[in-house]
Design an enzyme around this catalytic site. Sequence first.
Site, mmCIF file in Angstrom:
data_model
loop_
_atom_site.group_PDB
_atom_site.id
_atom_site.type_symbol
_atom_site.label_atom_id
_atom_site.label_comp_id
_atom_site.label_asym_id
_atom_site.label_seq_id
_atom_site.Cartn_x
_atom_site.Cartn_y
_atom_site.Cartn_z
ATOM 1 N N HIS A 76 16.788 36.785 11.555
ATOM 2 C CA HIS A 76 15.531 37.466 11.829
ATOM 3 C C HIS A 76 15.767 38.972 11.858
ATOM 4 C CE1 HIS A 76 13.856 33.714 14.121
ATOM 5 N NE2 HIS A 76 14.252 33.436 12.900
ATOM 6 N N CYS A 126 10.625 36.440 17.935
ATOM 7 C CA CYS A 126 10.847 35.182 18.650
ATOM 8 C C CYS A 126 11.675 35.422 19.898
ATOM 9 C CB CYS A 126 11.541 34.166 17.743
ATOM 10 S SG CYS A 126 13.304 34.459 17.560
ATOM 11 N N HIS A 180 11.503 71.284 4.653
ATOM 12 C CA HIS A 180 11.067 70.358 3.623
ATOM 13 C C HIS A 180 11.427 68.928 4.001
ATOM 14 C CE1 HIS A 180 11.108 73.812 0.446
ATOM 15 N NE2 HIS A 180 10.764 74.244 1.638
ATOM 16 N N GLU A 226 13.002 66.666 2.323
ATOM 17 C CA GLU A 226 14.398 66.347 2.016
ATOM 18 C C GLU A 226 15.317 66.929 3.091
ATOM 19 O OE1 GLU A 226 12.155 67.879 0.149
ATOM 20 O OE2 GLU A 226 12.556 67.689 -1.994
ATOM 21 N N CYS A 242 12.447 71.215 -4.751
ATOM 22 C CA CYS A 242 12.398 72.636 -5.105
ATOM 23 C C CYS A 242 13.812 73.220 -5.146
ATOM 24 C CB CYS A 242 11.542 73.393 -4.097
ATOM 25 S SG CYS A 242 12.391 73.639 -2.524
ATOM 26 N N CYS A 289 16.060 73.013 -2.071
ATOM 27 C CA CYS A 289 16.617 71.707 -1.702
ATOM 28 C C CYS A 289 17.679 71.207 -2.677
ATOM 29 C CB CYS A 289 15.502 70.676 -1.603
ATOM 30 S SG CYS A 289 14.459 70.937 -0.152
#
Lengths: 522, 522, 522
Positions: C101, C126, C396, C398, C424, C427
């Site tokens: 799970h 659960c 930004h 990123e 850009c 980055c």
Amino acid sequence: METADAVKKNHDLNPSCATSCKCSEYRDIKEAGTLTNTEVLGHGPRLSKANLFTLLSLWMELFPREEKEVVNKNVFTRGTGLVVVRDQKVVGLHCSGSELHAGQVAVIRHGPKLASSELYFSRKPCATCLKMLINVGVSRISFWPGDPEMSLSVGVNGMDSISQEAVLDAIASEKLKSNSRPHIGVAVQPLALGLQQFVMETSLGCDFVERMSGDNPGLDTRDLFCRQRRQNISTFSQEFLILPEQHHRDILAKIGLENFCMEPYFSNLRQKMTDLVEVLASVAASLPVLQHGFYWKDSQPTASESSQPPGVSQETARHCTIQARLLAYRTEDPKIGVGAVIWAEGKSAGCDGTGRLYLVGCGYNAYPVGSEYGEYPQMDTKQEDRQRRKYRYIIHAEQNALSFRCDEIRQEENTMLFVTKCPCDECIPLIQGAGIKQIYTTDLDSGKDKGDITYLRFNGLRGVQKFIWQKSTLTRFASEHAGPHLANGSGSMRKHDRQSEQDVQCNKRARSAMPEDHTPVC
Amino acid sequence: METADAVKKNHDLNPSCATSCKCSEYRDIKEAGTLTNTEVLGHGPRLSKANLFTLLSLWMELFPREEKEVVNKNVFTRGTGLVVVRDQKVVGLHCSGSELHAGQVAVIRHGPKLASSELYFSRKPCATCLKMLINVGVSRISFWPGDPEMSLSVGVNGMDSISQEAVLDAIASEKLKSNSRPHIGVAVQPLALGLQQFVMETSLGCDFVERMSGDNPGLDTRDLFCRQRRQNISTFSQEFLILPEQHHRDILAKIGLENFCMEPYFSNLRQKMTDLVEVLASVAASLPVLQHGFYWKDSQPTASESSQPPGVSQETARHCTIQARLLAYRTEDPKIGVGAVIWAEGKSAGCDGTGRLYLVGCGYNAYPVGSEYGEYPQMDTKQEDRQRRKYRYIIHAEQNALSFRCDEIRQEENTMLFVTKCPCDECIPLIQGAGIKQIYTTDLDSGKDKGDITYLRFNGLRGVQKFIWQKSTLTRFASEHAGPHLANGSGSMRKHDRQSEQDVQCNKRARSAMPEDHTPVC
Amino acid sequence: METADAVKKNHDLNPSCATSCKCSEYRDIKEAGTLTNTEVLGHGPRLSKANLFTLLSLWMELFPREEKEVVNKNVFTRGTGLVVVRDQKVVGLHCSGSELHAGQVAVIRHGPKLASSELYFSRKPCATCLKMLINVGVSRISFWPGDPEMSLSVGVNGMDSISQEAVLDAIASEKLKSNSRPHIGVAVQPLALGLQQFVMETSLGCDFVERMSGDNPGLDTRDLFCRQRRQNISTFSQEFLILPEQHHRDILAKIGLENFCMEPYFSNLRQKMTDLVEVLASVAASLPVLQHGFYWKDSQPTASESSQPPGVSQETARHCTIQARLLAYRTEDPKIGVGAVIWAEGKSAGCDGTGRLYLVGCGYNAYPVGSEYGEYPQMDTKQEDRQRRKYRYIIHAEQNALSFRCDEIRQEENTMLFVTKCPCDECIPLIQGAGIKQIYTTDLDSGKDKGDITYLRFNGLRGVQKFIWQKSTLTRFASEHAGPHLANGSGSMRKHDRQSEQDVQCNKRARSAMPEDHTPVC
């Protein structure tokens, strides 16, 4: 270790134990059933945390070293075991290596993460270790009040020059202690009422002994257990106790524990130390060295399993399983105590006495952390209502070991789980998903459906090697199937193990002469 | 760097130093012995933490870059050094790479672990770095108040368009500063009384210079040291100081430090900056570039050692050793300051100006963290009582570097220890156990037994490559034994090192004409 | 997703949306401009954190599984999505695997680091998961109030035995909840005013849809988007909502949410749930499944790029990009919301439903953490003063994903960035320096110089594979250049995607019959 069953089965056992044994008192308690002490009434008595950590540190001192190890040239330095605890969880199990003391090993392995840890040493560490541990910011240093790491026993007979080194070390230790932030002292606690007997009974009744009994219907396992236990008491006493009272007093005075030299504190301390050594002896006797060991579950391993890493030596497997059994005595489960330890094998031998092995995690079965006593259902035998059963609330030993692991499980390394009961169906996918590569356990319950808990998936588990406590498989399948370490498991046994085996052989005559039932055996 | 010895040996030295030098005052202090200033009385004066971090940041700006590096196209951005400090410990040494500023390097390398760190920059970082560092939650940003990273000096002569970019950047920086949580400012502190002279003497008296003197009995090491120091002052001043006062004032005003433009704050600031530059010049002169470098200790390395990783370049080894020498000026040891730095070589070139190298830890010798002044024995020459000696309480530089390491030591990587004294017998097993692969040091003390401290195990240490400060071994053993980098150590020297070597050659005539003793040399 | 542009472009759009749509109100707000609600006035309305985490958990439930996955045999267990949050940052995105799970996956992957985390589940977990999560110390467990993990819906028609298991599980969950430290409950919040319409407009106006429009001038993207959205609403409602009111009430009562069964709370809850499902439907419709997918930017990749790891499947790339688009709705940027998600591919399949993929970090563009509203410049179209522009202050998406990453970026693994705008020039070096190996994005802005922000370096970026949202390249270059996964991207589409594609095909006739403008389309 099924408490109720074990107690019932050994009910008529009236062991004439070591002097300290409180077995008759314990049975009185169980029969009278009037005590309000929750630890005894609700379920079996428990080890306190401090005692568990102390016992683990003593046991770590006896960690099986590899053969090639160079003995430390300084004969006055004694090997030491160490347990590192953070937030009440064990995060490191170490022992002295050939070059480094256990305290230095901890600094190298944990570095700044030692800050705010508590350390449990099997001997008072030397001043060099102490200064480094104080420097790195540990919050507490507890040690076993026997002969310290810089031995004050060995040099007694003549070799004074180095013995004086030990005295200088003890003085420096005291100066460090008096200036340091962490509390430095002794944390040995009295045993819970009835625990000694409880440990003896549950060790004798555990799955490992039961398996031996099942495999050899003629074997007197009770006798085997008791002789193994006596052998252990003898070995451990020599290692951890200082038998001559005056000598013990001298040492306590030299290591800054002069307050313990007076009565009744001195006798109290010695009693507590003896009690713990006997508990350790019982637990360590629960996997007796005879014909049984950890061997591959399947006689015909699959191709992919054959290419998996070899297992650890029989000695190491037995040592780690006994760690797990010690942990089981902290259980909160009303019926069955289970312990689990996870070790991994690093790529290169470290500085640790454990060689390439390092701890990944350990745990025992318990209610969720933070639960109050009695908050959750605790099934007894009469409980029929499925809504009220413990199974939905107990965290299994394996689950705790994985949840509070102290290191990552790395896919490229061999990570091993040692657990005192066959893993149930709830744990199997967790073990596999976590990347465990090997399981060392007993499969006594494997294949069983016990209603709320089932053990149906263990047999079918693939991709994880299963080493089961069973009779040597040398006669059962070709030896080339066994991993190199495990194939010669009995061959790499240590000297004192071989001795105890001889002991077993030699005493066969004595045993067969002994009445089998209702007779003092321990 | 044995303080007492060095001071005695250079006692009659009367250097006519740079204007700021306080050498005569310092000698007065030592002779009079009446001061209560503990830093001077107990042992040599110390660097403050802030000044140590500032000096390390300046020195990181000069970290030797690899040849292939593409020069940053933006000529208005200046390379910057950066020291990351957490809980008063250095956890990162960085410098601008070919693509990223030092502040960005720190974000990439440390990520969220930067939270609550203190940063020391060798220049005021640009607004882009600043916004990212504020965002990630650093607690303090200190910078050297010279020309900022977005240079306000370069564009003065005509190229106004990009210079305006720098002005816009400075404005944005101020806006970020005024809104941000971390304190952003200047942390330059005044030197302790006598420190300038102390650093000069102990640098001249350090093992590295002493080794050169021993190897070349005719060599005037004092003259060599002083010329190297002057050369350094000239280079470093050009790099870190803004000589025209008005220009400096203009820049301070533009980067939000207008309060420093007024007297007496302006002169004070400039004096402190000059003092620190001179300290750096002295320390950097302690491993003069001549015929000495770090070469394999053993002329015939074992087969296993030959297959080990090559060492770093002579330049890098010298740079890291000088980091260690800077750290030694924070010692608490009453007699000997030692510094140690551990670097590792990652698998691939990162974004850092240090290339594949990253810091693992650093330290200096000191009493356990948290000790109060005078709490532990501090040996002086008259102290005879072995119980009272410092040796059992001092944490060695190597031990601190390992204990407070900021990264794990990975077995598959080359991890290098740079240390200003030969490691003693207490540290050798720790170094080996921790997985250090290479040691760069001086072996002047190797093989000696100094009573409470011994250096007997260094020579016999196996499995760790030892690079010793010694005369070029090209004439001593076949070059194929030397690692590729080290074999051509002198060949890969940088331009300004070659210049200073020429300088040494050219000045040989001048030096031989100079009186050798009792003469101003600096 | 350029808010202003998108709003302008779709201004005359008058969608007759689902009953819950508040589009007309929203447009009134924008036109009147009199509201003081900062979220609407300053820029577009935002998702609350709780709703973002809830939406991500729903979306994680739909994470594309690998084909070979064995379906969980227990038909009563429903797959669940999970978001792990620490210090208000997403540190884990998980979903149920074939054996474990989602909650168990989190325990295995995070271990003790789960302490003090907040978990957002797409279903009530659960009791087995709950006990382990409580045990490990999480601080909060929020779940979506639909059918729980142990389904109370599936067993309704007859299969009572296992359905009773679900009832027992629900009872155990309540007992655990009442005893546990962490708060366990529902965290669904109302949407900000106008957000529904804003998400629809900006999804339709986003770069991905715009690219499709540009590539196929004849394509009615609005129609395509709306039909995809309707398709999503239908699918998601079936997955996440319980349509019959009484059935929903029954389930709420059984999972301890009886307080929600009464009015007006019940209707309120259902409205909020419907609203969130519709937001998810809009966002997921922004990368419509037609001919477009993520394909290599360059038709002729370099040799080194060809040897790089293959990309993920089209389905996975689309799924992760939609995660990024959801994150973008937390932007603080006044004009453009951007989201970024970083995933890495581990060496071996873990226990997670994400297979070998694990989250490294995620983020959106925002002012520095800790900023107050309006503290920094927020450019509007009239703002001319370069000193006052936002560009120097915005972090930004990123940058936030890298700064607050939850795991290290390992050089030996394939680490992938999914980002909703072309990175850009600020980055690009950060992405490269951090060791990102692949970028999945749109290059609509690539090559553009927008004054304060430029996108000139993306095209020239080397050493990072670029997968661009574009028309299938099968017709454009030889298939052997494409990675194996991506080459057959459309081939590995899931069933419901294929259905929706058919749907598109089948409805072509219908669409061509519809008026193109000023017409209700959603």
